[in-house]
Scaffold this motif. Sequence first.
Motif, PDB file in Angstrom:
ATOM      1  N   PRO A 194       0.658  -1.215   0.011  1.00 29.06           N
ATOM      2  CA  PRO A 194      -0.201  -0.060   0.227  1.00 29.06           C
ATOM      3  C   PRO A 194       0.899   1.300  -0.139  1.00 29.06           C
ATOM      4  CG  PRO A 194      -0.229  -1.098   1.952  1.00 29.06           C
ATOM      5  CD  PRO A 194       0.645  -1.900   1.391  1.00 29.06           C
ATOM      6  N   TYR A 195       2.051   1.586   0.765  1.00 29.40           N
ATOM      7  CA  TYR A 195       3.029   2.229   0.301  1.00 29.40           C
ATOM      8  C   TYR A 195       4.121   2.324  -0.321  1.00 29.40           C
ATOM      9  CZ  TYR A 195       1.759   2.438   5.831  1.00 29.40           C
ATOM     10  OH  TYR A 195       0.842   1.927   7.213  1.00 29.40           O
ATOM     11  N   GLN A 196       3.824   1.588  -1.135  1.00 33.61           N
ATOM     12  CA  GLN A 196       5.098   1.781  -2.584  1.00 33.61           C
ATOM     13  C   GLN A 196       3.750   1.890  -3.465  1.00 33.61           C
ATOM     14  OE1 GLN A 196       4.970  -0.596  -0.022  1.00 33.61           O
ATOM     15  NE2 GLN A 196       7.041  -1.016   0.469  1.00 33.61           N
ATOM     16  N   SER A 197       2.669   1.700  -3.633  1.00 36.21           N
ATOM     17  CA  SER A 197       1.455   2.211  -4.582  1.00 36.21           C
ATOM     18  C   SER A 197       1.640   3.382  -3.994  1.00 36.21           C
ATOM     19  CB  SER A 197       0.689   1.359  -4.630  1.00 36.21           C
ATOM     20  OG  SER A 197      -0.051   1.811  -3.017  1.00 36.21           O
ATOM     21  N   ALA A 198       1.134   3.888  -2.829  1.00 32.68           N
ATOM     22  CA  ALA A 198       0.270   5.503  -3.050  1.00 32.68           C
ATOM     23  C   ALA A 198       1.646   5.985  -3.644  1.00 32.68           C
ATOM     24  CB  ALA A 198       0.364   5.530  -1.249  1.00 32.68           C
ATOM     25  N   ILE A 199       3.336   5.733  -2.840  1.00 28.81           N
ATOM     26  CA  ILE A 199       4.250   6.433  -3.269  1.00 28.81           C
ATOM     27  C   ILE A 199       4.616   6.998  -4.679  1.00 28.81           C
ATOM     28  CG2 ILE A 199       6.148   4.966  -3.499  1.00 28.81           C
ATOM     29  CD1 ILE A 199       6.200   8.590  -2.032  1.00 28.81           C
ATOM     30  N   ILE A 200       3.711   5.673  -5.392  1.00 26.25           N
ATOM     31  CA  ILE A 200       4.532   5.825  -7.041  1.00 26.25           C
ATOM     32  C   ILE A 200       3.350   6.657  -7.558  1.00 26.25           C
ATOM     33  CG2 ILE A 200       3.828   4.371  -8.790  1.00 26.25           C
ATOM     34  CD1 ILE A 200       4.755   2.361  -7.482  1.00 26.25           C
ATOM     35  N   ARG A 201       1.877   6.791  -7.546  1.00 25.21           N
ATOM     36  CA  ARG A 201       1.313   7.476  -7.219  1.00 25.21           C
ATOM     37  C   ARG A 201       0.928   9.305  -6.862  1.00 25.21           C
ATOM     38  NH1 ARG A 201      -1.777   7.693  -3.235  1.00 25.21           N
ATOM     39  NH2 ARG A 201      -2.403   9.904  -2.017  1.00 25.21           N
ATOM     40  N   ILE A 202       1.603   9.297  -5.685  1.00 30.19           N
ATOM     41  CA  ILE A 202       1.869  10.587  -5.764  1.00 30.19           C
ATOM     42  C   ILE A 202       3.941  11.353  -6.435  1.00 30.19           C
ATOM     43  CG2 ILE A 202       3.036  12.224  -3.654  1.00 30.19           C
ATOM     44  CD1 ILE A 202       1.767  10.625  -1.730  1.00 30.19           C
ATOM     45  N   GLY A 203       4.749  10.192  -6.541  1.00 25.54           N
ATOM     46  CA  GLY A 203       5.666  10.230  -7.297  1.00 25.54           C
ATOM     47  C   GLY A 203       5.374  11.081  -9.051  1.00 25.54           C
ATOM     48  N   PHE A 204       4.442  10.634  -9.786  1.00 25.62           N
ATOM     49  CA  PHE A 204       4.611  10.352 -11.119  1.00 25.62           C
ATOM     50  C   PHE A 204       3.583  11.438 -11.234  1.00 25.62           C
ATOM     51  CE2 PHE A 204       6.191   5.680 -11.498  1.00 25.62           C
ATOM     52  CZ  PHE A 204       6.622   5.965 -12.609  1.00 25.62           C
TER      53      PHE A 204
END
Length: 461
Positions: free
Chosen positions: A65-75
Amino acid sequence: MSSVTPPENPANNQTAAGPAAAGPAAVGQTAAAQTVPVRPVSPLGRLTAAIGNGITRVSDRALGPYQSAIIRIGFSATWLLFLLREFPHRRELYGPNGPWSWELAQQLIGTNDAFTVLMWSDSMVWFEIVYAVAVLATLLLLLGWRTRAMSVLFMVGVLSLQNRSVFMGDGGDNVLHLMAIYLVFVRCAQVWSLDARRARRTRERLERDGRAPEDRVGPALWCVLGFALLVATFGGLIPGGLLGGWLTFFWGLWAVHGLFWAAGRIESDTKPRVLLDIVGNLTHNAVLLVIMAEACLIYAAAGWYKVQGGRWQDGTAAYYPLHLDYFSPWAALSDLMTSSGTMVMLVTYGTVIVQVAFPFTLFNRRVKNVLLAVMMTEHAVIAVVLGLPFFSLAMIAADAVFLPTSFLKRVGRLVARARDRVVRRVLPGRGAEVPGPRDPERSPLPQEKESAEQAHVGFTA
């Protein structure tokens, strides 16, 4: 006549008097006789158990969940910063009066069937509307508001602008292009999003009052997007037929989102939402694996192609891009980095080694974390020295999928504390706690434990 006394039967005595009367030896013999020998587990049994545990793990919840959230925020942050920086030049880059004219773009799209809504009209008003919607959808995706719908609009904005002018990019646009499609299938709002906060407040309201306010924004947004999709379909604006192509893709997403909403409102013993959650978890985990494989493939391909180059073999390849005017925003800094031949050789060989070795370090967590920090630092240096900030941000966002969960949670807590301090100074009357997404894995308070256990059924976001 002398009487003969028959010998005593220990079994009869034990049955009559119980184990205590039989003595310790008899108890031990009885326990040994009643013990069933344990058969060793066969290799096939261990394999079956491992497969079963793996299937349960990937279907029970959406991993990372944290990895997918940081991908969303990053891109989303990368694309938003790009759109804002290029806002004064947007018409020259992607508008109908740009160097890559509307007619040339129409001819190219007619051959490769790429999707872009900018080909629906050559009006400058339509272009401004599309650009504004792209900025708004990217900002809302960054905040995690109605993430399912915003991820689709984010993808539409990225594809529309990039496919309109195919020569506007620096390499990071290819990564962003792919990740925009992947984010549609990823449950990237489980944490650090307004959706997660809304879901938490709904659960708390349901536990406190026994009912929760009905969501009206989601169905309204779904209806508006469905109407727009219907108009585009009857207008022949979306390429592809009902059995394939972009038209089927968009209608499929619209129908699936409606099915999830309808299943959540059905109250029965069969729990159809649970089955849909399993499908959603499998899709999320599969796409997350694809994102990881994509990042590894990018580095592996780049590293192995560099190995074949003569300049990379003799250790001088890093010297040349630092002396190109286009990649030298800070000429003095470039001269300083290339003033030492040893430094140039170390940077050249180090780049190749890191890119080739990274996919193999995934089997060792400590080595992977060290190499991941080196790669992110390298991209940060590229952003400053070569003047490629958005390429570097896109690659750092892609690398973030490999960050350890403990590190991401620690960063999240630091950001939350910083946010609380800022809000206390700006709005002193708001109190110590600021509404926002909580850590789903934190230890609940005593009064929250029972309600949290009852509320958790499958996917929680």
